[in-house]
Design a protein around this motif. Structure first.
Motif, PDB file in Angstrom:
ATOM      1  N   GLU A   1       0.839  -1.204   0.000  1.00 46.00           N
ATOM      2  CA  GLU A   1       0.000   0.000   0.000  1.00 46.00           C
ATOM      3  C   GLU A   1       0.873   1.253   0.000  1.00 46.00           C
ATOM      4  N   LYS A   2       1.952   1.221   0.780  1.00 42.22           N
ATOM      5  CA  LYS A   2       2.856   2.374   0.848  1.00 42.22           C
ATOM      6  C   LYS A   2       3.433   2.691  -0.519  1.00 42.22           C
TER       7      LYS A   2
ATOM      8  N   GLU B   1      -0.039  11.694  -0.885  1.00 43.43           N
ATOM      9  CA  GLU B   1      -0.661  10.784   0.067  1.00 43.43           C
ATOM     10  C   GLU B   1       0.350  10.329   1.122  1.00 43.43           C
ATOM     11  N   GLN B   2       1.584  10.063   0.691  1.00 45.18           N
ATOM     12  CA  GLN B   2       2.628   9.686   1.633  1.00 45.18           C
ATOM     13  C   GLN B   2       2.893  10.817   2.625  1.00 45.18           C
ATOM     14  N   LYS B   3       2.934  12.042   2.117  1.00 41.51           N
ATOM     15  CA  LYS B   3       3.179  13.203   2.970  1.00 41.51           C
ATOM     16  C   LYS B   3       2.054  13.363   3.992  1.00 41.51           C
ATOM     17  N   ARG B   4       0.798  13.181   3.547  1.00 40.44           N
ATOM     18  CA  ARG B   4      -0.343  13.283   4.464  1.00 40.44           C
ATOM     19  C   ARG B   4      -0.263  12.218   5.554  1.00 40.44           C
ATOM     20  N   GLN B   5       0.102  10.989   5.185  1.00 40.71           N
ATOM     21  CA  GLN B   5       0.197   9.918   6.173  1.00 40.71           C
ATOM     22  C   GLN B   5       1.325  10.177   7.173  1.00 40.71           C
TER      23      GLN B   5
END
Length: 78
Positions: free
Chosen positions: A32-33, A40-44
């Motif tokens: 998923e990553k 999206e990675q930055k938000r997570q």
């Protein structure tokens, strides 16, 4: 199966089965990553950082060793 049910079932499983489940879960997270966009990675990562703030607040469990900061911990007796 709900998360609560899975967590309750884990102690009843063998170590081998628990390791298989952990490995499968980690693989899913990694897949998923890698499928996330940079935004999206930055938000997570931002959400994880905000969530962790309480873990490092004064009086939290992770703060208990801060009293030892600055002490010489590698001083061995002669």
């Amino acid at each position: 199966m709900e998360t609560k049910e899975i967590l309750q079932a884990l102690p009843n499983l063998s170590i081998s089965d628990r390791l298989k489940i952990a490995e499968s879960a980690l693989q899913l997270v990694l897949q998923e990553k890698h499928s996330l966009t940079k935004d999206e990675q930055k938000r997570q990562l931002t959400l994880a950082a905000v969530t962790a703030i309480a873990d490092y607040a004064p009086g939290s469990e992770l703060d208990i060793f801060s009293d030892l900061e600055g002490e010489d911990f590698s001083d061995y007796p002669d």
